[in-house]
Design a protein around this motif. Structure first.
Motif, short mmCIF file in Angstrom:
data_model
loop_
_atom_site.label_atom_id
_atom_site.label_comp_id
_atom_site.label_asym_id
_atom_site.label_seq_id
_atom_site.Cartn_x
_atom_site.Cartn_y
_atom_site.Cartn_z
N SER B 239 0.92 -1.20 -0.12
CA SER B 239 0.08 -0.18 0.20
C SER B 239 0.90 1.38 -0.03
O SER B 239 1.83 1.48 0.60
CB SER B 239 -0.87 0.02 1.29
N VAL B 240 0.47 2.26 -0.89
CA VAL B 240 1.25 3.42 -0.72
C VAL B 240 0.25 4.55 -0.46
O VAL B 240 -0.94 4.63 -0.92
CB VAL B 240 2.05 3.67 -2.00
N TYR B 241 1.02 5.75 0.57
CA TYR B 241 -0.23 6.76 0.96
C TYR B 241 0.97 7.99 0.70
O TYR B 241 1.94 7.78 1.08
CB TYR B 241 -0.28 6.63 2.26
N PRO B 242 0.43 8.91 -0.12
CA PRO B 242 1.11 10.32 0.08
C PRO B 242 1.29 10.80 1.78
O PRO B 242 0.24 10.77 2.18
CB PRO B 242 0.47 11.10 -0.95
N ALA B 243 2.60 11.17 1.86
CA ALA B 243 2.84 11.46 3.46
C ALA B 243 2.09 12.85 3.73
O ALA B 243 1.81 13.22 4.96
CB ALA B 243 4.22 11.52 3.69
#
Lengths: 264, 264
Positions: B239-243
DNA sequence: GCAAATTTGTTCGTATGTATT
DNA sequence: CAATACATACGAACAAATTTG
């Protein structure tokens, strides 16, 4: 040709870095050489280098040159563990065993103890939005002499008068603070919640971690709120890690032992 | 006078932002106005603004001006849960319930299924350093129509022939993949490990999340490896999330229900 | 819908300062 | 001390995006 020239130069160099034509640690051509090579002005070349710097691909050193950044061997920290015992403390023991496994030399600063009004954040996590006086225990951590993380734990002031006087002394609590609090105050930790935020470093952090002062390197901040059996917060521990050299692990349920080496 | 002029200008503006003299969302004076105000050249003023941009304090919009960034209400995702059931899956249900609590409109893209050779990273996590063919299920997630996260799950190809044929169909598995795999293949998830890395976005990510192309906004990447009762990896979910718009929670042991609102 | 005005973006040239070798 | 390399600063011109009249 949609892209401006400095972007094209940056992309060309980026390609050379990706293919290892420019190896990690090696020096790029000087700005004047690049100016001739790309038939651009020095300022345009500098814009290209600035772009690559922001991407974290190169660093510049005045008087020396521009260099491809080295892949740093990241430090991997496991943040989960038995919610009722040792590591829940977040101080000391687990940290040392993690690090020594990887052939590094961990050291920590003396513990710095202060009595203070809690920051609103911390007071909120401790369930006292109106404010609360706390004991803060602060510690800096190094690996091979290089700054790696900082950690501050906050305990309600009343723990002192209830018998946990070692909290106010600037020494490690070897058996772990979870065990110590259970023995002295009779408060037992049964779980905790970690709240993870990625943000820009503040000035003290940038100085301690020797980060470039432009805020390019992010800070991973983990605020751990520990709870006792009555669902009351008993401690908040705030840990900060520079994102460029740290990776974190969280384990849930039954998980096989870590195969300690991996690459990104 | 240790600091260069562009830093002094930046610090002055930074102070005005901190004291709300320049409010979030408001427009800064134009470059020409700042040039006159500080008796500097336009380029020097632009260096100061670039500095503030890198710190994430302002954004520039061509043709419009420079603006103080708005505080965005971050989306908070809880990543832990019962290691044996529902959310361990990381797909679908838990995500929706988390989001709706906060009065937002969550949507997801159709699930995109592919059969592929696993990337070395993923193969390593799946315990097959030599390589492995996998089913990948990819999903994009939005809140109020804005891109929020991306997720890809990888399952060993053999799960298909062993009866879990819905893995290859581009539809949500309503009961959760953990339950589905238990029913069809007889593989039971008993735990998982999350591996967290903060890194610069790649190009597809920058496009999908509408990030500035200079890599200033970091990506939080979580690779979750799920294990069955034989200590074998059964799934990897990345999973990738913009910080800049996400915060994460991890819970261990007994923790009281979340007081859903807080501020940074 | 178009033209003008405004504002930031790109590129050049030049000079001088500062850090390192 | 001299040479080299990056850092700061100024001035100028034109381009591109957006808003305004």
């Amino acid at each position: 040709m949609a892209n401006p020239m400095y972007r094209q130069i940056a992309e060309d160099l980026q390609g050379q870095i990706k293919t290892k034509e420019l190896r990690p640690g090696s020096q790029l051509p000087t700005e004047l050489e690049l100016r001739d090579r790309y038939s651009a002005s020095r300022n345009t070349v500098r814009d290209a280098i600035k772009w690559l710097t922001n991407l974290g691909l190169v660093t510049t050193r005045p008087g020396q040159g521009t260099f491809v950044v080295e892949d740093t061997d990241p430090f991997v920290t496991t943040l989960s563990g038995d919610p009722k015992t040792g590591f829940g403390g977040g101080e000391g023991t687990r940290y040392r065993s993690e690090v020594t496994k990887r052939n590094k030399e961990p050291t920590t600063s003396p513990i710095q103890v202060e009595i203070q009004e809690a920051e609103p954040d911390v007071a909120q996590l401790l369930g006292k939005p109106g404010g609360i006086v706390v004991i803060s225990r602060h510690e800096k951590r190094f690996i091979d002499g290089k700054p790696w993380s900082m950690q501050t734990s906050f305990y309600p002031m009343e723990f002192l008068s209830r018998g946990a006087d070692r909290l106010s002394q600037p020494f490690d609590i070897e058996e772990g603070t979870v065990q110590y609090l259970a023995n002295t105050v009779g408060i037992h930790q049964v779980g905790y919640r970690d709240w993870l935020v990625v943000r820009a470093p503040d000035t003290p952090e940038a100085i301690f971690f020797q980060l470039p002062p432009d805020g390019r390197t992010s800070i991973i901040q983990i605020s751990r709120t520990a709870y006792d059996g009555n669902e009351q917060p008993m401690r908040v521990t705030v840990s900060v890690y520079p994102a460029d050299r740290n990776q974190l692990l969280f384990e849930f349920g039954q998980v096989p032992k870590q195969d300690t080496d991996r690459e990104s």
